[in-house]
Enzyme design. Structure first.
Site, PDB file in Angstrom:
ATOM      1  N   TRP A 174       0.851  -1.209   0.000  1.00  0.00           N
ATOM      2  CA  TRP A 174       0.000   0.000   0.000  1.00  0.00           C
ATOM      3  C   TRP A 174       0.877   1.245   0.000  1.00  0.00           C
ATOM      4  O   TRP A 174       1.915   1.293   0.670  1.00  0.00           O
ATOM      5  CB  TRP A 174      -0.907   0.022   1.221  1.00  0.00           C
ATOM      6  CG  TRP A 174      -2.307  -0.436   0.943  1.00  0.00           C
ATOM      7  CD1 TRP A 174      -3.402   0.340   0.760  1.00  0.00           C
ATOM      8  CD2 TRP A 174      -2.770  -1.789   0.813  1.00  0.00           C
ATOM      9  NE1 TRP A 174      -4.516  -0.434   0.517  1.00  0.00           N
ATOM     10  CE2 TRP A 174      -4.146  -1.745   0.540  1.00  0.00           C
ATOM     11  CE3 TRP A 174      -2.147  -3.042   0.872  1.00  0.00           C
ATOM     12  CZ2 TRP A 174      -4.917  -2.888   0.350  1.00  0.00           C
ATOM     13  CZ3 TRP A 174      -2.911  -4.177   0.686  1.00  0.00           C
ATOM     14  CH2 TRP A 174      -4.271  -4.091   0.421  1.00  0.00           C
TER      15      TRP A 174
ATOM     16  N   ASP B  65     -10.682   5.744   5.102  1.00  0.00           N
ATOM     17  CA  ASP B  65     -11.714   5.289   4.169  1.00  0.00           C
ATOM     18  C   ASP B  65     -13.151   5.469   4.630  1.00  0.00           C
ATOM     19  O   ASP B  65     -14.021   5.826   3.865  1.00  0.00           O
ATOM     20  CB  ASP B  65     -11.537   3.793   3.902  1.00  0.00           C
ATOM     21  CG  ASP B  65     -10.132   3.433   3.484  1.00  0.00           C
ATOM     22  OD1 ASP B  65      -9.272   4.319   3.432  1.00  0.00           O
ATOM     23  OD2 ASP B  65      -9.913   2.241   3.207  1.00  0.00           O
TER      24      ASP B  65
ATOM     25  N   ARG C 125     -15.674  -2.979  10.796  1.00  0.00           N
ATOM     26  CA  ARG C 125     -15.379  -2.692   9.380  1.00  0.00           C
ATOM     27  C   ARG C 125     -16.559  -1.948   8.740  1.00  0.00           C
ATOM     28  O   ARG C 125     -17.651  -1.886   9.298  1.00  0.00           O
ATOM     29  CB  ARG C 125     -15.138  -4.019   8.620  1.00  0.00           C
ATOM     30  CG  ARG C 125     -13.935  -4.816   9.094  1.00  0.00           C
ATOM     31  CD  ARG C 125     -12.623  -4.205   8.673  1.00  0.00           C
ATOM     32  NE  ARG C 125     -12.564  -3.936   7.254  1.00  0.00           N
ATOM     33  CZ  ARG C 125     -11.522  -3.339   6.641  1.00  0.00           C
ATOM     34  NH1 ARG C 125     -10.473  -2.966   7.347  1.00  0.00           N
ATOM     35  NH2 ARG C 125     -11.537  -3.113   5.354  1.00  0.00           N
TER      36      ARG C 125
ATOM     37  N   TYR D 271     -13.910   1.091  12.128  1.00  0.00           N
ATOM     38  CA  TYR D 271     -12.666   1.648  11.619  1.00  0.00           C
ATOM     39  C   TYR D 271     -12.832   3.039  11.002  1.00  0.00           C
ATOM     40  O   TYR D 271     -13.767   3.294  10.271  1.00  0.00           O
ATOM     41  CB  TYR D 271     -12.045   0.581  10.740  1.00  0.00           C
ATOM     42  CG  TYR D 271     -11.716   0.692   9.306  1.00  0.00           C
ATOM     43  CD1 TYR D 271     -10.464   0.242   8.874  1.00  0.00           C
ATOM     44  CD2 TYR D 271     -12.608   1.163   8.365  1.00  0.00           C
ATOM     45  CE1 TYR D 271     -10.144   0.264   7.545  1.00  0.00           C
ATOM     46  CE2 TYR D 271     -12.285   1.179   7.041  1.00  0.00           C
ATOM     47  CZ  TYR D 271     -11.047   0.740   6.636  1.00  0.00           C
ATOM     48  OH  TYR D 271     -10.722   0.768   5.327  1.00  0.00           O
ATOM     49  N   TRP D 272     -11.977   3.941  11.474  1.00  0.00           N
ATOM     50  CA  TRP D 272     -11.914   5.353  11.084  1.00  0.00           C
ATOM     51  C   TRP D 272     -13.101   6.186  11.561  1.00  0.00           C
ATOM     52  O   TRP D 272     -13.269   7.325  11.155  1.00  0.00           O
ATOM     53  CB  TRP D 272     -11.750   5.522   9.563  1.00  0.00           C
ATOM     54  CG  TRP D 272     -10.449   5.003   9.041  1.00  0.00           C
ATOM     55  CD1 TRP D 272     -10.274   4.009   8.112  1.00  0.00           C
ATOM     56  CD2 TRP D 272      -9.126   5.442   9.379  1.00  0.00           C
ATOM     57  NE1 TRP D 272      -8.935   3.791   7.873  1.00  0.00           N
ATOM     58  CE2 TRP D 272      -8.209   4.655   8.636  1.00  0.00           C
ATOM     59  CE3 TRP D 272      -8.631   6.419  10.242  1.00  0.00           C
ATOM     60  CZ2 TRP D 272      -6.837   4.825   8.738  1.00  0.00           C
ATOM     61  CZ3 TRP D 272      -7.253   6.587  10.337  1.00  0.00           C
ATOM     62  CH2 TRP D 272      -6.391   5.790   9.584  1.00  0.00           C
TER      63      TRP D 272
ATOM     64  N   GLU E  29      -3.759  -2.625  14.360  1.00  0.00           N
ATOM     65  CA  GLU E  29      -4.073  -1.651  13.307  1.00  0.00           C
ATOM     66  C   GLU E  29      -4.696  -0.392  13.927  1.00  0.00           C
ATOM     67  O   GLU E  29      -4.353   0.722  13.568  1.00  0.00           O
ATOM     68  CB  GLU E  29      -5.053  -2.313  12.330  1.00  0.00           C
ATOM     69  CG  GLU E  29      -5.370  -1.506  11.095  1.00  0.00           C
ATOM     70  CD  GLU E  29      -6.386  -2.221  10.205  1.00  0.00           C
ATOM     71  OE1 GLU E  29      -6.855  -3.314  10.582  1.00  0.00           O
ATOM     72  OE2 GLU E  29      -6.709  -1.668   9.140  1.00  0.00           O
TER      73      GLU E  29
HETATM   74  C1  2M8 Z   1      -7.249   0.526   4.693  1.00  0.00           C
HETATM   75  O1  2M8 Z   1      -7.738   0.641   3.363  1.00  0.00           O
HETATM   76  C2  2M8 Z   1      -7.916  -0.487   2.500  1.00  0.00           C
HETATM   77  C3  2M8 Z   1      -8.294   0.060   1.133  1.00  0.00           C
HETATM   78  O2  2M8 Z   1      -7.233   0.824   0.643  1.00  0.00           O
HETATM   79  C4  2M8 Z   1      -9.000  -1.444   2.975  1.00  0.00           C
HETATM   80  O3  2M8 Z   1      -9.797  -1.091   3.853  1.00  0.00           O
HETATM   81  O4  2M8 Z   1      -9.052  -2.565   2.449  1.00  0.00           O
HETATM   82  C5  2M8 Z   1      -7.020   1.970   5.192  1.00  0.00           C
HETATM   83  O5  2M8 Z   1      -6.824   1.965   6.583  1.00  0.00           O
HETATM   84  C6  2M8 Z   1      -5.849   2.620   4.473  1.00  0.00           C
HETATM   85  O6  2M8 Z   1      -5.522   3.866   5.023  1.00  0.00           O
HETATM   86  C7  2M8 Z   1      -4.627   1.723   4.500  1.00  0.00           C
HETATM   87  O7  2M8 Z   1      -3.628   2.278   3.665  1.00  0.00           O
HETATM   88  C8  2M8 Z   1      -4.923   0.290   4.037  1.00  0.00           C
HETATM   89  C9  2M8 Z   1      -3.758  -0.661   4.259  1.00  0.00           C
HETATM   90  O8  2M8 Z   1      -3.267  -0.546   5.568  1.00  0.00           O
HETATM   91  O9  2M8 Z   1      -6.052  -0.230   4.748  1.00  0.00           O
END
Ligand code: 2M8
Length: 466
Positions: free
Chosen positions: A66, A202, A237, A393-394, A437
């Site tokens: 990523w 996200d 999620r 998340y977030w 995470e």
């Molecule tokens: C999360 O995002 C990915 C999509 O890109 C997902 O949810 O599958 C986010 O926390 C993002 O900020 C992060 O870069 C990624 C990988 O850690 O996971």
């Protein structure tokens, strides 16, 4: 040259030292033994997630590379294995598109189909005109890579680091050119997001209103197999309806070959984000420093940085709320949610004094709870908001990367008291609960994926900077 918060020319950026007399008191509070155990855990986590030429964010949830994860990871690797820090960034930038975009995911071709959703077959980057040979996604993440490269060089300067900066420099410049050029959909000098995933946050409540305007039906998800809910509790999620919208937005962008011409008239999600644009400005400050090391001209970077900061204040600061908000380009309105995104412009060393004061007041309010001694970790959303969700998340939980960015901003703006409080809170969180995470904002319990790379990496950086 731009003026700093107190009118200081050329104020330090993300690399600023704390500068408090007698060092950082948090060093004493974390304790020598706990610090050593935390360092060991962080190193083991990063070693365990190393995959030949890059680091996976998590072996379970995110098994590819990523973009902004790699930037955060490089910062930590510079403390322990500098060669890997440069390898990490080189691998990512080897997959840069011809138009300068750095894709948010570079897929590992060795992994079986279904290792992650949406995978390479969904993105279908090979059909896009500017895509590289490697399979990638078609969207970006905040451009935190130039500050990361600069920090990595500062941490472990060597002939190899100067060579690496020389290789990266034109690529970082191309990344900036893509974002400030093709992605300036609003014509204001700021880059816009075409997908919530581009923010890195996200599922933030900041995206609820623009997402609600994207037509989608949760039932479409019956046609796909979500990978995330197989590895993490569904309550932590996004929902299926969120995913249906994520998929619909990608499908719209993909249908236009991931081209950016005419987005204003056809794309369902267009938002100017305070974090993406603060990163864009911080990147110009870092590029000015990198340019000076490799014999290029820092001047244009400083000028561009000043323009980005001015546009950010003009477009995204609300004097009534006293914080920054994303701007939805489809309605031309600021999004009212008060999330941690609003604090992120503090990473800009030339943020004007008025906005610095306002952001500090917002951060220290009960909404986020920043203090010289914190009893609970910094959140990603306003704790007092009715839609604050402590485990999803977030939408409330504490994340190391947003805390780390704020911590670096506090150092840049000479607030060693608050920087020390935040640092102690971050380190205690990871030392007690592991390299998760994200974390429950009250109990500190680990959420999402365990053994998460940027948590390990940024804890290492915070540990080393006492
Ligand atoms: C999360 O995002 C990915 C999509 O890109 C997902 O949810 O599958 C986010 O926390 C993002 O900020 C992060 O870069 C990624 C990988 O850690 O996971």
């Amino acid at each position: 040259m731009s003026a700093g918060p107190a009118g200081r020319p050329g104020a330090a950026g993300l690399d600023a030292a704390t500068g408090g007399p007698g060092g950082d008191p948090a060093a004493a509070r974390i304790g020598v033994e706990r610090a050593a155990a935390l360092r060991r855990l962080a190193i083991d986590t990063l070693d365990g997630n190393w995959e030949h030429d890059h680091t996976v964010p998590s072996r379970t949830l995110y098994p590819h590379q990523w973009s902004w994860d790699s930037a955060f990871i490089a910062v930590g690797l510079a403390h322990i294995r500098p060669d890997r820090a440069w390898r990490e960034l080189r691998t990512l930038f080897a997959a840069q598109w011809a138009d300068g975009r750095v894709p948010h995911i570079v897929f590992n071709p060795a992994l079986p189909v279904g290792s992650y959703f949406p995978g390479p077959e969904f993105w279908d980057s090979a059909r896009a005109h500017d895509a590289p040979a490697a399979a990638t996604s078609g969207i970006v993440q905040p451009p935190i890579h130039a500050p990361a490269a600069w920090l990595a060089h500062r941490r472990a300067p060597s002939e190899a680091s100067v060579r690496a900066l020389g290789w990266l420099y034109p690529r970082l410049v191309a990344q900036q050119r893509y974002l400030t050029g093709r992605r300036d959909v609003g014509g204001s000098g700021l880059a816009c997001l075409v997908h919530p995933w581009e923010s890195g946050l996200d599922n933030s409540p900041a995206w609820d209103a623009p997402m609600a305007a994207v037509p989608a039906d949760a039932a479409v998800m019956r046609a796909y197999r979500r990978h995330d809910t197989a590895h993490a509790d569904a309550a932590q999620r996004p929902t299926d309806l969120d995913y249906a919208r994520y998929v619909a937005i990608v499908a719209a962008y993909r249908a236009g070959g991931y081209g950016d011409a005419g987005l204003a008239g056809r794309h369902p999600f267009l938002v100017e984000c305070p974090l993406l644009n603060a990163a864009l400005g911080a990147a110009e400050h870092a590029l000015a420093r990198i340019a000076a090391v490799i014999g290029a001209d820092p001047g244009p970077h400083r000028e561009r940085a000043a323009r980005i900061t001015a546009a950010l204040v003009d477009r995204l600061y609300d004097p009534i709320t006293g914080t920054f908000h994303p701007r939805d380009l489809r309605t031309d309105r600021l999004i009212p949610a008060r999330t941690v995104l609003g604090l992120m412009p503090l990473i800009l060393p030339d943020l004007p004094a008025r906005q610095v004061r306002a952001v500090l007041a917002e951060a220290c309010s009960p909404r986020f709870g920043l203090a010289a001694r914190m009893d609970r970790p910094l959140t990603t959303h306003d704790r007092t908001a009715p839609d604050f969700e402590p485990v999803r998340y977030w939408r409330g939980p504490s994340w190391l990367n947003t805390s780390w960015l704020l911590w670096r901003g506090l150092r840049a703006h000479r607030r060693p008291d608050l920087a020390a409080g935040l640092r102690e809170s971050m380190l205690a969180l990871v030392a007690r609960n592991g390299c998760h995470e994200y974390f429950h904002p009250d109990t500190g319990a680990g959420l999402g994926s365990p053994a998460f790379s940027w948590t390990a990496s940024l804890a290492l950086d915070a540990l080393a900077e006492s």
